[in-house]
Design an enzyme around this catalytic site. Structure first.
Site, PDB file in Angstrom:
ATOM      1  N   GLU A 186      63.941  -0.933   6.961  1.00  0.00           N
ATOM      2  CA  GLU A 186      63.529  -1.705   5.799  1.00  0.00           C
ATOM      3  C   GLU A 186      62.133  -2.434   5.979  1.00  0.00           C
ATOM      4  O   GLU A 186      61.521  -1.979   7.033  1.00  0.00           O
ATOM      5  CB  GLU A 186      64.430  -2.594   5.225  1.00  0.00           C
ATOM      6  CG  GLU A 186      65.906  -2.026   5.169  1.00  0.00           C
ATOM      7  CD  GLU A 186      66.103  -1.171   4.037  1.00  0.00           C
ATOM      8  OE1 GLU A 186      65.317  -0.902   3.161  1.00  0.00           O
ATOM      9  OE2 GLU A 186      67.338  -0.287   3.818  1.00  0.00           O
ATOM     10  N   LYS A 200      58.187   0.107   1.754  1.00  0.00           N
ATOM     11  CA  LYS A 200      58.689   0.831   3.175  1.00  0.00           C
ATOM     12  C   LYS A 200      57.675   1.905   3.379  1.00  0.00           C
ATOM     13  O   LYS A 200      58.183   2.669   4.233  1.00  0.00           O
ATOM     14  CB  LYS A 200      60.081   1.501   3.021  1.00  0.00           C
ATOM     15  CG  LYS A 200      61.020   0.093   3.020  1.00  0.00           C
ATOM     16  CD  LYS A 200      62.591   0.746   2.924  1.00  0.00           C
ATOM     17  CE  LYS A 200      62.804   1.244   1.519  1.00  0.00           C
ATOM     18  NZ  LYS A 200      64.405   1.396   1.691  1.00  0.00           N
ATOM     19  N   ARG A 219      77.847   0.918  -0.206  1.00  0.00           N
ATOM     20  CA  ARG A 219      77.063  -0.045   0.946  1.00  0.00           C
ATOM     21  C   ARG A 219      78.058  -1.045   1.340  1.00  0.00           C
ATOM     22  O   ARG A 219      78.569  -1.669   0.233  1.00  0.00           O
ATOM     23  CB  ARG A 219      75.591  -0.430   0.545  1.00  0.00           C
ATOM     24  CG  ARG A 219      74.758   0.462   0.116  1.00  0.00           C
ATOM     25  CD  ARG A 219      74.519   1.527   1.207  1.00  0.00           C
ATOM     26  NE  ARG A 219      73.727   0.903   2.170  1.00  0.00           N
ATOM     27  CZ  ARG A 219      72.425   0.758   2.259  1.00  0.00           C
ATOM     28  NH1 ARG A 219      71.552   0.925   1.394  1.00  0.00           N
ATOM     29  NH2 ARG A 219      71.897   0.181   3.159  1.00  0.00           N
TER      30      ARG A 219
END
Length: 270
Positions: A3, A56, A260
């Site tokens: 990330e 990113k 997630r």
């Protein structure tokens, strides 16, 4: 997946060392997520001016054109004057007079894409929809709150989406929401400005702290020296399901949001 903190740690590890270097060769291994979009030999002789980050993505500015580099799900970079022969998962080498920048990517979801400038179609496709940078002056509170207010989805999902603010990955979203005292399932549209201000500050603090700690190594990430990050060792809620909250001792809960894992304290976060 690397990330924002991991990508920024990576950038800082080689940006100054490669600046000004002439490209001597480009080696392409197995296909990555997207093609290079230029013949490798066309880059030979060009010079690296600087290395920036947008979300990113790493942007390697050349004296003509630039390379957009994404680490994908499992990628990492090495930069050294004397690297060993490429291994089975080494899929891109940028060989310069000052050293070789190598992308290792076992899952091959990463990519290196050449564009002439940031107005090129591929640059717009990859960078055009990105939200605000959370570590710079461009991270405006009013714009952040306005972005949240437009979204009915759970606030954690909005943080992960990247179109309001970039680079807030799963571990950092959980940690920032805990620091701000906001439950991850709360609709982003219901967040008041004072609570948005707390979350704005928390996102900054968590990401800055993660960069300072070298990022998080949950599976594959390592920096350009091959070293792991250790922010995850200091996480307050992430990975601590069933353990007592460090503030109130209530057991940390785990739930699934969009495939997630989300960790939160049901007492501290409302």
């Amino acid at each position: 997946m690397p990330e924002l903190p991991e990508v920024e740690v990576t950038r800082r590890g080689f940006a100054e060392r490669i600046a000004g270097a002439r490209i001597d060769a480009v080696r392409i291994g197995k296909p990555l997520r997207w093609a290079l979009m230029v013949m490798p030999e066309a880059l030979v002789g060009r010079r690296v001016l600087q290395v920036r980050r947008r979300g990113k993505y790493l942007l390697i500015d050349l004296d003509r054109g630039l390379l957009l580099l994404h680490l994908g799900m499992s990628g990492s970079l090495r930069f050294d004057a004397a690297l060993p022969a490429p291994g089975v998962h080494d899929h891109f080498d940028l060989v310069t007079e000052l050293g070789t920048l190598r992308l290792n990517d076992p899952r091959r979801f990463g990519a290196v894409v050449y564009v002439e400038d940031e107005a090129a179609p591929w640059a717009i496709k990859l960078l055009g929809g990105l939200g605000m940078e959370p570590l710079g002056d461009a991270f405006d509170l009013d714009a952040f709150h306005a972005g949240l207010r437009k979204r009915k989805a759970a606030v954690k999902q909005v943080l992960l989406a990247g179109d309001v603010v970039v680079g807030v990955g799963n571990i950092y979203a959980s940690e920032a929401l805990f620091l701000a005292g906001i439950r991850p399932t709360l609709s982003a549209a219901r967040i008041s400005r004072p609570r948005a201000a707390r979350l704005h500050a928390a996102v900054r603090e968590i990401l800055a702290r993660a960069v300072e700690k070298g990022g998080s190594t949950l599976r594959d990430f390592s920096n350009v020296e091959g070293q792991s990050g250790y922010f995850q060792l200091e996480a307050t809620v992430y990975g601590r399901a069933g353990e007592p909250c460090r503030v109130c001792a209530t057991p940390i809960r785990l739930l699934r949001q969009g495939q997630r894992s989300t960790y939160y304290c049901p007492n501290c976060q409302k």
